[in-house]
Design a protein around this motif. Structure first.
Motif, PDB file in Angstrom:
ATOM      1  N   THR A  38       0.854  -1.202   0.000  1.00 35.69           N
ATOM      2  CA  THR A  38       0.000   0.000   0.000  1.00 35.69           C
ATOM      3  C   THR A  38       0.883   1.243   0.000  1.00 35.69           C
ATOM      4  N   ILE A  39       0.503   2.194  -0.819  1.00 35.81           N
ATOM      5  CA  ILE A  39       1.199   3.486  -0.897  1.00 35.81           C
ATOM      6  C   ILE A  39       0.223   4.576  -0.465  1.00 35.81           C
ATOM      7  N   ALA A  40       0.646   5.408   0.458  1.00 38.28           N
ATOM      8  CA  ALA A  40      -0.180   6.530   0.907  1.00 38.28           C
ATOM      9  C   ALA A  40       0.167   7.762   0.073  1.00 38.28           C
ATOM     10  N   VAL A  41      -0.844   8.376  -0.503  1.00 41.12           N
ATOM     11  CA  VAL A  41      -0.665   9.611  -1.267  1.00 41.12           C
ATOM     12  C   VAL A  41      -1.301  10.739  -0.461  1.00 41.12           C
ATOM     13  N   VAL A  42      -0.472  11.644   0.003  1.00 40.83           N
ATOM     14  CA  VAL A  42      -0.951  12.770   0.804  1.00 40.83           C
ATOM     15  C   VAL A  42      -1.379  13.861  -0.157  1.00 40.83           C
ATOM     16  N   SER A  43      -2.663  14.022  -0.288  1.00 37.38           N
ATOM     17  CA  SER A  43      -3.198  14.960  -1.275  1.00 37.38           C
ATOM     18  C   SER A  43      -4.620  15.311  -0.887  1.00 37.38           C
ATOM     19  N   ALA A  44      -5.020  16.501  -1.229  1.00 42.17           N
ATOM     20  CA  ALA A  44      -6.399  16.909  -0.977  1.00 42.17           C
ATOM     21  C   ALA A  44      -7.346  16.105  -1.857  1.00 42.17           C
ATOM     22  N   GLY A  46      -9.843  15.063  -4.572  1.00 36.25           N
ATOM     23  CA  GLY A  46     -10.184  15.699  -5.825  1.00 36.25           C
ATOM     24  C   GLY A  46      -9.027  16.396  -6.507  1.00 36.25           C
ATOM     25  N   ASP A  47      -7.858  16.425  -5.886  1.00 37.76           N
ATOM     26  CA  ASP A  47      -6.710  17.059  -6.520  1.00 37.76           C
ATOM     27  C   ASP A  47      -6.310  16.261  -7.757  1.00 37.76           C
ATOM     28  N   ARG A  48      -6.224  16.944  -8.897  1.00 40.16           N
ATOM     29  CA  ARG A  48      -5.984  16.239 -10.163  1.00 40.16           C
ATOM     30  C   ARG A  48      -4.613  15.580 -10.181  1.00 40.16           C
ATOM     31  N   PHE A  49      -3.613  16.262  -9.670  1.00 39.98           N
ATOM     32  CA  PHE A  49      -2.281  15.677  -9.690  1.00 39.98           C
ATOM     33  C   PHE A  49      -2.196  14.465  -8.760  1.00 39.98           C
ATOM     34  N   GLY A  50      -2.793  14.571  -7.567  1.00 41.41           N
ATOM     35  CA  GLY A  50      -2.800  13.445  -6.644  1.00 41.41           C
ATOM     36  C   GLY A  50      -3.515  12.249  -7.226  1.00 41.41           C
ATOM     37  N   LEU A  51      -4.641  12.489  -7.895  1.00 44.36           N
ATOM     38  CA  LEU A  51      -5.371  11.386  -8.519  1.00 44.36           C
ATOM     39  C   LEU A  51      -4.560  10.742  -9.647  1.00 44.36           C
ATOM     40  N   ARG A  52      -3.779  11.567 -10.329  1.00 45.19           N
ATOM     41  CA  ARG A  52      -2.952  11.010 -11.410  1.00 45.19           C
ATOM     42  C   ARG A  52      -1.855  10.115 -10.845  1.00 45.19           C
ATOM     43  N   VAL A  53      -1.249  10.517  -9.728  1.00 44.35           N
ATOM     44  CA  VAL A  53      -0.243   9.682  -9.074  1.00 44.35           C
ATOM     45  C   VAL A  53      -0.873   8.366  -8.630  1.00 44.35           C
ATOM     46  N   VAL A  54      -2.093   8.439  -8.064  1.00 43.43           N
ATOM     47  CA  VAL A  54      -2.797   7.229  -7.640  1.00 43.43           C
ATOM     48  C   VAL A  54      -3.016   6.297  -8.833  1.00 43.43           C
ATOM     49  N   ALA A  55      -3.408   6.859  -9.975  1.00 43.70           N
ATOM     50  CA  ALA A  55      -3.654   6.034 -11.160  1.00 43.70           C
ATOM     51  C   ALA A  55      -2.368   5.344 -11.627  1.00 43.70           C
ATOM     52  N   GLU A  56      -1.254   6.047 -11.596  1.00 47.34           N
ATOM     53  CA  GLU A  56       0.009   5.448 -12.016  1.00 47.34           C
ATOM     54  C   GLU A  56       0.415   4.315 -11.066  1.00 47.34           C
TER      55      GLU A  56
END
Length: 359
Positions: A38-44, A46-56
């Motif tokens: 599991t990778i934690a992505v610290v992002s608000a 709906g943030d587009r960049f955070g969602l893109r990192v999650v997708a990758e």
């Protein structure tokens, strides 16, 4: 009902009421421990960049969890490490805007490192889809580079081990396997020198003769090279008749092309070329179609030599060769102006010895 009985009943009811909650917490803790990738992505949210990192990350098979940071929470190593632990994640990622692009923080619990990297925005305006995709891909590659250090023979100490699941996703070897993995074999030496005693034989009336086969092979490529050799006579082929004994000494000198296959242990080869045959007779006249003399002659013939080498070490081999050839017009052995034997139709040289590589 006594006071003691009432207290016991209340405790029992409280335990029954708390049971489902405790079981749920236990299952959550168990699930958290069983989610090693599991990778934690610290992002608000709906943030587009955070969602893109999650997708990758999810395209690589990682599980992800998005953590919403407090508005006034600065990016720091302590905050990221705490966020990863709370989420039961192996790493936490946070990207914050900077003057030239984004500032990426990665807390890697497998290697025990926190990576800070400034990534320039070269893909267009902030928030553009192309820009987000390019930067997110670079963030994921930065995480992969950090996790790959777990494959070093002496990996950095971390809080968590690199589990088989992580290694499978990143295609990395365990340190022990990496240390035991065979290193690429060096190319074989390009120059080889052979030394082999042998026997030279040709039907026609004369016996076999001993010889010493000296050879040189130059292999600029793995499969094709050039060879040269000479077979020095150690004894002569003899013919004993009543009241007369004659002998024939033969030296071979040849050159040609070698074809071979690359092999770790066994290396077969085939040589094709021309050989010069020098003959010298004792007590006889030697005549051939190429050149005649009272006691010597010389001629040229094609040859085929098949060989097989066994590599004791990359530079030291044991090898055996069999050369076959035939003099087109043959050689006539005469005594008292009468033909007493022929030689060279066909002839065979077999040898076995050593093969040494130099460069």
């Amino acid at each position: 009902m006594t006071r003691r009985s009432s207290a016991r009943l209340l405790l029992t009811l409280a335990a029954l009421a708390a049971g489902p909650s405790l079981a749920a917490d236990a299952r959550a803790d168990e699930a958290r421990q069983e989610a090693p990738s599991t990778i934690a992505v610290v992002s608000a949210p709906g943030d587009r960049f955070g969602l893109r990192v999650v997708a990758e990350l999810e395209s690589l098979g990682f599980r992800t969890v998005i953590l919403d940071p407090a508005a006034d929470e600065p990016a720091s190593r302590a905050f990221l490490e705490a966020s990863a632990r709370d989420a039961g994640a192996i790493a936490a990622i946070r990207a914050v805007p900077s003057g030239g692009g984004v500032e990426v923080w990665i807390a890697d619990r497998v290697t025990g490192k926190t990576v800070l990297r400034e990534m320039a925005d070269d893909a267009g305006d902030a928030g553009a889809p192309g820009r987000d995709a390019a930067l997110a891909l670079r963030v994921v590659e930065l995480l992969r580079a950090s996790l790959l250090e777990a494959a070093l023979p002496a990996p950095p100490p971390g809080e968590l081990p690199a589990t088989p699941e992580i290694r499978e996703k990143l295609r990395i070897l365990a340190p022990a396997a990496l240390a035991d993995a065979p290193s690429p074999s060096p190319p074989p030496p390009a120059l080889r020198v052979s030394l082999a005693p042998g026997a030279l034989l040709s039907p026609g009336g004369l016996g076999a003769a001993a010889s010493l086969d000296l050879g040189v092979a130059v292999m600029p490529s793995e499969h094709v090279g050039v060879v040269a050799f000479t077979a020095i006579p150690l004894t002569g082929a003899r013919l004993d008749r009543a009241q007369r004994s004659v002998g024939l000494s033969v030296q071979l000198t040849g050159a040609g092309v070698r074809l071979t296959t690359r092999a770790d242990r066994w290396a077969p080869s085939a040589d094709l070329g021309l050989v010069v045959v020098s003959l010298h007779g004792a007590g006889m006249a030697v005549r051939s179609g190429f050149g005649d003399g009272e006691s010597s002659a010389m001629t040229v013939a094609p040859f085929l030599r098949l060989g097989l080498a066994f590599a004791v070490t990359p530079r030291f081999r044991l090898r055996a060769d069999v050369l076959a050839s035939a003099i087109v017009e043959g050689v006539s052995i005469q005594s008292a102006e009468r033909d007493i034997a022929t030689w060279g139709q066909p002839m065979m040289l077999s040898s076995a010895g050593v093969d040494l590589g130099w460069f």
